[in-house]
Design an enzyme around this catalytic site. Sequence first.
Site, PDB file in Angstrom:
ATOM      1  N   TRP A 104     -53.576 101.769   6.952  1.00 46.95           N
ATOM      2  CA  TRP A 104     -54.917 101.243   7.253  1.00 46.95           C
ATOM      3  C   TRP A 104     -54.998 100.696   8.666  1.00 46.95           C
ATOM      4  O   TRP A 104     -55.994 100.902   9.363  1.00 46.95           O
ATOM      5  CB  TRP A 104     -55.336 100.202   6.220  1.00 46.95           C
ATOM      6  CG  TRP A 104     -55.367 100.778   4.834  1.00 46.95           C
ATOM      7  CD1 TRP A 104     -54.589 100.425   3.774  1.00 46.95           C
ATOM      8  CD2 TRP A 104     -56.224 101.838   4.344  1.00 46.95           C
ATOM      9  NE1 TRP A 104     -54.901 101.198   2.672  1.00 46.95           N
ATOM     10  CE2 TRP A 104     -55.895 102.066   2.997  1.00 46.95           C
ATOM     11  CE3 TRP A 104     -57.220 102.621   4.933  1.00 46.95           C
ATOM     12  CZ2 TRP A 104     -56.527 103.031   2.217  1.00 46.95           C
ATOM     13  CZ3 TRP A 104     -57.862 103.588   4.158  1.00 46.95           C
ATOM     14  CH2 TRP A 104     -57.514 103.775   2.823  1.00 46.95           C
ATOM     15  N   ASP A 173     -58.365  92.620   8.063  1.00 47.30           N
ATOM     16  CA  ASP A 173     -58.692  93.483   6.932  1.00 47.30           C
ATOM     17  C   ASP A 173     -58.002  92.905   5.700  1.00 47.30           C
ATOM     18  O   ASP A 173     -56.790  93.016   5.548  1.00 47.30           O
ATOM     19  CB  ASP A 173     -58.188  94.908   7.226  1.00 47.30           C
ATOM     20  CG  ASP A 173     -58.425  95.875   6.067  1.00 47.30           C
ATOM     21  OD1 ASP A 173     -58.958  95.449   5.023  1.00 47.30           O
ATOM     22  OD2 ASP A 173     -58.070  97.069   6.218  1.00 47.30           O
ATOM     23  N   LYS A 197     -61.010  96.524  -4.584  1.00 47.54           N
ATOM     24  CA  LYS A 197     -59.664  96.160  -5.019  1.00 47.54           C
ATOM     25  C   LYS A 197     -59.672  94.845  -5.776  1.00 47.54           C
ATOM     26  O   LYS A 197     -59.223  94.784  -6.898  1.00 47.54           O
ATOM     27  CB  LYS A 197     -58.714  96.082  -3.822  1.00 47.54           C
ATOM     28  CG  LYS A 197     -58.112  97.423  -3.456  1.00 47.54           C
ATOM     29  CD  LYS A 197     -58.685  98.037  -2.237  1.00 47.54           C
ATOM     30  CE  LYS A 197     -58.183  99.445  -1.997  1.00 47.54           C
ATOM     31  NZ  LYS A 197     -58.435  99.874  -0.632  1.00 47.54           N
TER      32      LYS A 197
HETATM   33  C1  LIG Z   1     -58.587 100.536   0.464  1.00 50.97           C
HETATM   34  C2  LIG Z   1     -58.383  99.942   1.784  1.00 50.97           C
HETATM   35  C3  LIG Z   1     -59.177 100.310   2.878  1.00 50.97           C
HETATM   36  C4  LIG Z   1     -60.246 101.389   2.804  1.00 50.97           C
HETATM   37  O1  LIG Z   1     -61.336 100.884   2.161  1.00 50.97           O
HETATM   38  P1  LIG Z   1     -62.695 101.744   2.004  1.00 50.97           P
HETATM   39  O2  LIG Z   1     -63.603 100.732   1.380  1.00 50.97           O
HETATM   40  O3  LIG Z   1     -62.373 102.896   1.124  1.00 50.97           O
HETATM   41  O4  LIG Z   1     -63.137 102.159   3.352  1.00 50.97           O
HETATM   42  C5  LIG Z   1     -58.962  99.672   4.077  1.00 50.97           C
HETATM   43  N1  LIG Z   1     -58.008  98.725   4.206  1.00 50.97           N
HETATM   44  C6  LIG Z   1     -57.225  98.341   3.183  1.00 50.97           C
HETATM   45  C7  LIG Z   1     -56.212  97.283   3.382  1.00 50.97           C
HETATM   46  C8  LIG Z   1     -57.390  98.942   1.940  1.00 50.97           C
HETATM   47  O5  LIG Z   1     -56.615  98.562   0.922  1.00 50.97           O
END
Ligand SMILES: *Cc1c(COP(=O)(O)O)cnc(C)c1O
Length: 361
Positions: A104, A173, A197
Site C-alpha cells: 500500500w 493510512d 476493514k
Molecule cells: C485495503 C487497504 C487499502 C486499499 O483500500 P481501498 O479502499 O480498496 O482503496 C489501502 N491501504 C491499506 C493499508 C489497506 O489495508
Amino acid sequence: MKENRMHNFNAGPAALPLPVLEEIRDEFLNYKGSGMSITEVSHRSKWFDEVINDAKSRVKRLLKLGDHYHVLFLQGGASMQFCMAPMNLISEGQSADYVNTGTWSTKAIKEAQIQGKKVNVVASSEDKNFSYIPRDISFTMGAAYVHLTSNNTIKGTQWASFPDTGGVPIVCDMSSDIMSRPFDPALFGLIYAGAQKNIGPAGVTLVIIREDMLNRVPENLPAMLKYSTFVSKNSMFNTPPCFAVYTCQLVLKWLEETIGGLENMEKINREKGAILYDVIDNNDFYRGTAEKDSRSMMNVTFRLPSEELEKEFVAEALENGLGGLKGHRSVGGCRASIYNATGIDTVSVLVEFMKEFARKK
Ligand SMILES: *Cc1c(COP(=O)(O)O)cnc(C)c1O
C-alpha cells in the site's frame, strides 16, 4: 443466528459485529418510524443528518480529537487518498517524506510521483520483503508531511508506536487498524481509512484532517478532489454513501457503548494477537512471516512447511467453518485477519484448529 455464521478471517471487506448486523436487519424496512428504509431517505433529511453527525461525534470521542480536527466521509477508497493527500497537501516547491513498508505504501508513493510531486523515500523495508518496520529514520526538515501506513495488511506488520518526526505532520493510512487502539492525535495532520476493514462496509473512507492543513489546499483543484469542499459541506457536497455511513455509525456506537472505547478494544486485540502468535511460536509446523517486534495485531501472516500443506490447511479450515485464511495473492501463505469485530471466541476456535491440524500432519 450465530450458529450458521462463519468464523470470519477475511482481510477486507471483513467481519462486522453481529449486534450491528442485527440492528441493521431490525430497522431495515422502517427506519426509526420514518416508514422508509435508511437506504430510501434523502441525505438532506433529518434522519440522515442525525446519522452522519452522530458518526462524526463518535469518531471524535473515540479518538479524543479536538475541535481543530474535521471528520469526513469520502468515496474512492483509501486508494483515492493516495492521490488526494499529495494533491492537496504538498505545495509548490515542497517535498514529502514517505516510509515504504509494503504494497500500500508503494502505491501511495507512486500516486504522488505521477503528479510530479517530489517524494523522499526516507526508509523502506523492501530489502527483507517488507517483514519489518524501519527504525531510526532521519526525516527531512521542512517536508510537507511524513506518510506512514500504520498497519500493513498484506505483510502483517504494524507500527508499535509512531516515530518522532520533529514536528512534521504525519499523514497516515490507517485503513486496517483504525479504532483498534488509542493513539496521540496531535502527531497527525491527516488520517485516512477505507472503512471495509475495521469500521464498516466498503464504499466510504474515513478522513480526519487538521484545520491548519486546509490552508495548503490549492484553489484550482476540481471540487470533488479538494478536502476543503467536504469540510465546508459536512461531507455532503454531493450524495454521500448513506448506507455505508449509517453502518459505520452503528459500528462506532458498538465500539463506544458495548466495548467501552479504544483502551478496552486494544486489550481485547492484544489478547487475540497473543493467543494466535503463541501457537505459531510454539509449534515448529507454523512460521510467522513478520519480525517479532513488528508484528501486526490485525493481520497475522504465517507459513506452513509447504504450499501443498497451506492449500490443504485453508480448505480444511473452511470445511470447519473458518473462512478467509488464504494469504494475499501477491505473497501467498496464510493470513488470519483479526479485526475488532472478530472476537476472542472465534480466534480460540482457529487456535484449536491449528493445533489439531499440526498434530495430524
Ligand atoms: C485495503 C487497504 C487499502 C486499499 O483500500 P481501498 O479502499 O480498496 O482503496 C489501502 N491501504 C491499506 C493499508 C489497506 O489495508
